[in-house]
Motif scaffolding. Sequence first.
Motif, short mmCIF file in Angstrom:
data_model
loop_
_atom_site.label_atom_id
_atom_site.label_comp_id
_atom_site.label_asym_id
_atom_site.label_seq_id
_atom_site.Cartn_x
_atom_site.Cartn_y
_atom_site.Cartn_z
N LEU A 134 0.86 -1.18 0.00
CA LEU A 134 0.00 0.00 0.00
C LEU A 134 0.90 1.23 0.00
O LEU A 134 1.78 1.34 0.85
CB LEU A 134 -0.87 -0.03 1.26
CG LEU A 134 -1.91 1.03 1.46
CD1 LEU A 134 -3.03 0.90 0.44
CD2 LEU A 134 -2.50 0.92 2.88
N ASP A 135 0.69 2.14 -0.96
CA ASP A 135 1.53 3.34 -1.04
C ASP A 135 0.85 4.36 -1.94
O ASP A 135 -0.05 4.03 -2.72
CB ASP A 135 2.91 2.99 -1.60
CG ASP A 135 3.97 4.05 -1.32
OD1 ASP A 135 3.70 5.01 -0.57
OD2 ASP A 135 5.08 3.90 -1.85
N GLU B 188 -3.92 6.20 -1.10
CA GLU B 188 -2.93 5.13 -1.01
C GLU B 188 -3.48 4.03 -1.88
O GLU B 188 -4.62 3.61 -1.73
CB GLU B 188 -2.77 4.65 0.43
CG GLU B 188 -1.95 5.56 1.29
CD GLU B 188 -1.70 4.93 2.65
OE1 GLU B 188 -0.53 4.77 3.01
OE2 GLU B 188 -2.69 4.61 3.34
N GLU B 189 -2.66 3.58 -2.80
CA GLU B 189 -3.08 2.55 -3.76
C GLU B 189 -2.57 1.20 -3.30
O GLU B 189 -1.40 1.06 -2.95
CB GLU B 189 -2.53 2.90 -5.15
CG GLU B 189 -2.92 4.27 -5.66
CD GLU B 189 -4.39 4.40 -6.04
OE1 GLU B 189 -5.08 3.36 -6.13
OE2 GLU B 189 -4.85 5.53 -6.25
N GLU B 190 -3.45 0.19 -3.33
CA GLU B 190 -3.08 -1.14 -2.87
C GLU B 190 -2.90 -2.07 -4.06
O GLU B 190 -3.64 -2.02 -5.03
CB GLU B 190 -4.16 -1.70 -1.95
CG GLU B 190 -3.77 -3.04 -1.36
CD GLU B 190 -4.77 -3.54 -0.33
OE1 GLU B 190 -4.37 -4.40 0.48
OE2 GLU B 190 -5.93 -3.10 -0.34
#
Length: 167
Positions: free
Chosen positions: A80-81, A107-109
Amino acid sequence: MTRMQSLFPVLAATLLSAAVGCGGLEDQEPAYVSIKNDFNNPEMPKRPQWTLCRSSYLGVDFGRIDLDATSPEQEVQAGLDNVLMAAAWEDPTCAVENMLPIASKNEEEILPGQHRTIYVNMPNHQGPCPPQGVQPIPQTLYDRMLVLWPDLGFLPYDQRTLNPQCL
């Protein structure tokens, strides 16, 4: 040899196998990501003309992504970031004096084994000198970009609105 010393190898082996069984020590399957520069999406009411001159996700360099382009797929560790970017407004040459640090708002997983394209556009970004409707970038993300791209000369967080592109 004491009873505790004789039990130690058994205890250590049990803990090790439990950690491996829970995924603690085994390698995770990689994930695969590409990033789409979606700032020119005709379905959006505002379409800022950002060239993504540099981009990074989960510590992997995705490089330059032109308007409407999609980066090549890169292998990443699942996680996740935010997508971190140095972007230039209406400057496809990516002159340093026209670049600003921006990041995805979300935040893209990415999950192990997953193939995913992350779309970055007007509603899904934040920056250092936000116009109306753009969320300000958190200091933790901004500071990560200062470390990633020191050669771009971005000002410290408390001076971020004085970056040349903000003026």
